[in-house]
Design an enzyme around this catalytic site. Structure first.
Site, PDB file in Angstrom:
ATOM      1  N   SER A 406       0.819  -1.216   0.000  1.00  0.00           N
ATOM      2  CA  SER A 406       0.000   0.000   0.000  1.00  0.00           C
ATOM      3  C   SER A 406       0.852   1.265   0.000  1.00  0.00           C
ATOM      4  CB  SER A 406      -0.972   0.031   1.178  1.00  0.00           C
ATOM      5  OG  SER A 406      -0.696  -0.902   2.143  1.00  0.00           O
ATOM      6  N   HIS A 427      -2.993  -2.743  -5.892  1.00  0.00           N
ATOM      7  CA  HIS A 427      -3.307  -2.396  -4.505  1.00  0.00           C
ATOM      8  C   HIS A 427      -4.801  -2.579  -4.245  1.00  0.00           C
ATOM      9  CE1 HIS A 427      -3.674   0.795  -1.166  1.00  0.00           C
ATOM     10  NE2 HIS A 427      -3.481  -0.399  -0.659  1.00  0.00           N
ATOM     11  N   GLU A 439      -6.203  -0.084  -7.072  1.00  0.00           N
ATOM     12  CA  GLU A 439      -5.232   0.836  -7.681  1.00  0.00           C
ATOM     13  C   GLU A 439      -4.255  -0.009  -8.501  1.00  0.00           C
ATOM     14  OE1 GLU A 439      -4.478   4.762  -4.950  1.00  0.00           O
ATOM     15  OE2 GLU A 439      -3.805   2.867  -4.080  1.00  0.00           O
ATOM     16  N   ASN A 477      -3.799   6.369  -0.356  1.00  0.00           N
ATOM     17  CA  ASN A 477      -3.168   6.445   0.959  1.00  0.00           C
ATOM     18  C   ASN A 477      -2.278   7.673   1.110  1.00  0.00           C
ATOM     19  OD1 ASN A 477      -4.461   4.269   1.994  1.00  0.00           O
ATOM     20  ND2 ASN A 477      -2.799   2.816   1.672  1.00  0.00           N
TER      21      ASN A 477
END
Ligand code: TC6
Length: 698
Positions: A406, A427, A439, A477
């Protein structure tokens, strides 16, 4: 006649066939064609009219692209009234989907026949509006108030068999829409069936509309359209006449048309469909996918394996020991049993997936034939490098090697292999078999067909896939860590986690950031903070230790029973953990901060400005290709309220100059944190919006 509607007179039956690919949306040419077709049929002595769609569907709704533009005659509501009022017998033959304005046209015809696979629905609330062409008045007359309220406030697609039971359609028949439609019209004419205008049917029963309104408003967490639609259905039951009901529907429709929510939801609709359209991948064939490997069977790995199994792939699950592999299998079975309970899987399918399609392994050799391998091991660069070195040694040429990291640098991971062109990031979001976001992280050397394979896998799993570039945290993130930091700063300065959660939940987030942190596990943020401190924090960055102290006390959130909240009485009770505020107060005292009050409005403005500013950096640096990629990421992975369209659509609607002015003002108190994004400054200077960038890119 317009070309969008074909006209044919077959004996005494006029046939109006829609031809407006891909979904026969009711744009101006289609509406005009239908109106002209009705007039011609009446003039040419037809006794009946059959309306159907060529291609893949009946009308899938009004043309959403026309919303917000000046209306052009004939309007859909007038067209519906005109069709219904025709002296001829008018019949619809439905296949594909009759949605929104499409179902409203169908309800204006006198009889409806459908193929078994057809679906009908009034999904307008998902676009921030309500059925504005008589749907809220006609549907309750045929299906009853309660069924209509359910269909209109949820917008769900109803299958033909249920639609038949509800009285929304009159008959189901196998075959081509034109053929089944013609046979039905002939039968109706032969038996002398009368015209049957829904507007002449008795008004539906009244229910406690105030109670329904309140319940729907609460469920929508601030979304206006479903609750407003309740008032329109109320008019069907209570207005003195059908015409008065239509007028009330029209007024409420226009009210919703003027809202930011309508703009936000329509933006989200088109962003969903644009997100995986990438010019650089146009025409690039993905590599074949049949067998995949998953390394690591923790919550994330097991979730990914579950999603892969459900999408028809065979999965080899690699773990460190037979015991760990069995535990991973248990997690996968647990996930699949959810699908079994919901009726999405049969017992036989469940058994086939957990026995034939799933193989457990402890030796990398088992991944020799995998088309794609996803690593979901511990989030540590050295561990990841070891995994990729082994994969490079065993995997067949052309196998795609993916990391589910991540935060970590995919370029660095790819560099330990002899085939960096085959490496990318995939991800997933936990639980990976439930969360829609993926992702697809494209590293410097990722080959185009490897990127295309990432998108193909996402599509096969039913994910919404967003292209992301390499940076710490990728799109989601990275932005999260900044707005979370903003929340932490507000706490140091005087806000409580509970005020912040409340303000953001009122804004429309499914959960505030502290409730989310408790759900995800506070140890995750703790590990990230430790890593960042070890890498060296900028001396200008504000830091605090109260959250670490909470973890040191063994409070990791829901899984340990306590975090920011105390879960003894269940997650819904939202009882603050009494240990939290003293830790925060001690931290403030230690840093010499005198706490001040924060209004909910200020909390939201700061939090959102931090999010938008970082998102603008993410777009400016090319980590996200377009603003809409950020919007989709936050909508599907971070509980951002869909009716606000995503953070960058929200920013456009707020006005970028004011947001930038806020950021500059706050920079006076913390110039390190509040550094305006160059892209935001550029857009303000040029008087443009994020959506202008979307339009230029699409
Ligand atoms: C309404 O009717 C209000 C009435 C009141 C008036 C007073 N308009 O989704 P897909 C495009 S509100 C314009 O990929 P699928 C879509 O953008 C409307 N364009 O296909 C895409 O274009 P692209 C109520 C539309 O097979 C292409 O068609 N109706 C519209 O996965 C293919 O779409 C709805 O809300 C439209 N209405 O799903 C239904 N619909 O290729 C909305 C689609 O350039 N539509 N496009 O990207 C859907 O739910 C789905 O499209 C579907 C087909 C289930 C019809």
């Amino acid at each position: 006649m317009s070309e969008a509607i074909g006209y044919e007179l077959l004996g005494d039956i006029a046939i109006l066939a829609a031809n407006n690919p891909p979904v026969n949306a009711l744009g101006h040419a289609v509406r005009q064609g239908l109106a002209d077709g009705m007039t011609r049929a009446e003039a040419e002595g037809a006794r009946a009219v059959l309306i159907y769609g060529t291609g893949r569907t009946y009308f899938a709704g009004a043309d959403i692209r026309e919303f917000g533009k000046p209306p052009r005659d004939p309007w859909l509501p007038e067209l519906c009234n005109r069709i219904e009022a025709s002296p001829l017998l008018v019949v619809s033959a439905i296949h594909g989907t009759a949605l929104g304005g499409g179902l409203e046209v169908a309800l204006s015809t006198h009889y409806r026949i459908a193929v078994p696979s057809a679906k009908v629905g009034l999904p307008e609330v998902h676009l921030g509006i309500l059925p504005g062409a008589g749907g809220t008045q006609r549907l309750p007359r045929v299906a009853g108030t309660e069924a209509a309220l359910d269909m209109i406030t949820t917008g769900r697609h109803v299958r033909a068999d249920e639609a038949l039971k509800l009285g929304v359609i009159d008959r189901i028949a196998e075959g081509e829409p034109r053929e089944i439609g013609l046979a039905y019209v002939r039968e109706l004419l032969d038996e002398g069936a009368p015209r049957r205008p829904v507007s002449e049917m008795p008004a539906p029963a009244s229910v406690d509309f105030d109670a329904v309104y309140d319940a729907v408003l609460k469920k929508g967490r601030g979304q206006l359209s479903p609750a407003t639609a309740v008032r329109a259905v109320q008019a069907a039951a209570e207005a003195p006449s059908f015409a008065e009901g239509l007028k009330r529907e029209r007024d409420l429709f226009m009210e919703l048309m003027a809202t930011d929510q309508r703009e936000g939801l329509i933006h989200a609709f088109f962003a969903d469909r644009a997100v995986d359209k990438l010019p650089e991948l146009e025409g690039v064939a993905p590599r074949p996918l049949a067998a995949i490997g998953v390394i690591g069977g923790g919550t994330m790995g097991a979730g990914i394996a579950t999603a892969a199994l459900l999408s028809g792939l065979t999965v080899t699950m690699l773990e460190m020991s037979p015991q760990a592999a069995e535990a991973a299998k248990g997690r996968i079975e647990g996930n699949l049993s959810g699908a079994l309970k919901r009726g999405k899987l049969s017992q036989a399918q469940f058994e086939a997936l957990t026995t034939k399609a799933l193989t457990l392994a402890t030796d990398y050799d088992a991944l020799r034939e995998a088309d794609l391998v996803i690593e979901a091991v511990f989030e540590d660069m050295e561990v990841k490098k070891q995994v990729f070195t082994k994969l490079d040694a065993v995997c067949k040429p052309g196998a795609v090697l993916a990391s589910n990291t991540s935060y970590l640098d995919i370029n660095e991971i790819a560099a330990v292999t002899s085939r960096p062109q085959d490496v990318l990031g995939l991800h997933f979001f936990s639980p990976a078999h439930v969360m829609k976001l993926l992702e697809v992280v494209i590293a410097d050397k990722t080959a185009p067909d490897v990127a295309a394979t990432g998108f193909a896998l996402g599509k096969r799993m039913g994910k919404v896939s967003v292209r992301a570039g390499v940076c710490d945290g990728f799109i989601g993130n990275r932005i999260l860590s900044v707005y979370r930091t903003c929340a932490d700063h507000m706490i140091l300065d005087g806000a409580s986690p509970y005020q912040i959660d409340e303000a953001l939940e009122e804004f429309g987030f499914a959960m505030g950031p502290f409730a989310v942190a408790d759900l995800a596990g506070l140890d995750i943020g703790w590990a990230v903070r430790k890593r960042k401190r070890a890498e060296g924090l900028d001396p200008r960055a504000r830091d605090s230790a109260y959250a670490d102290k909470l973890c040191e006390a063994g409070h990791f959130g829901q899984k340990t029973g306590k975090g920011y909240y105390d879960y003894a009485a269940g997650a819904k009770a939202r009882v603050p953990n009494p240990e939290v505020m003293p830790l925060i107060e001690a931290e403030r005292a230690q840093q010499g901060i005198t706490p001040r009050d924060f209004s909910k409005d200020e909390i939201v403005r700061r939090y959102m400005a931090a999010m938008v500013n970082e998102a603008a950096k993410v777009v400016g640096e090319g980590i996200a290709r377009r603003p809409l990629d950020v919007d989709v990421t936050l909508l599907y992975g971070y509980g951002f309220p869909r009716y606000r369209g995503g953070p960058l659509k929200w920013a456009d609607l707020q006005g970028l100059p004011q947001l930038l002015a806020d950021i500059k003002r706050w920079a006076a108190e913390d110039a390190y944190f509040w550094q305006p994004a160059p892209l935001l400054e550029k857009l303000v200077a040029e008087g443009r919006t994020f959506d202008d960038l979307n339009k230029e890119a699409v």
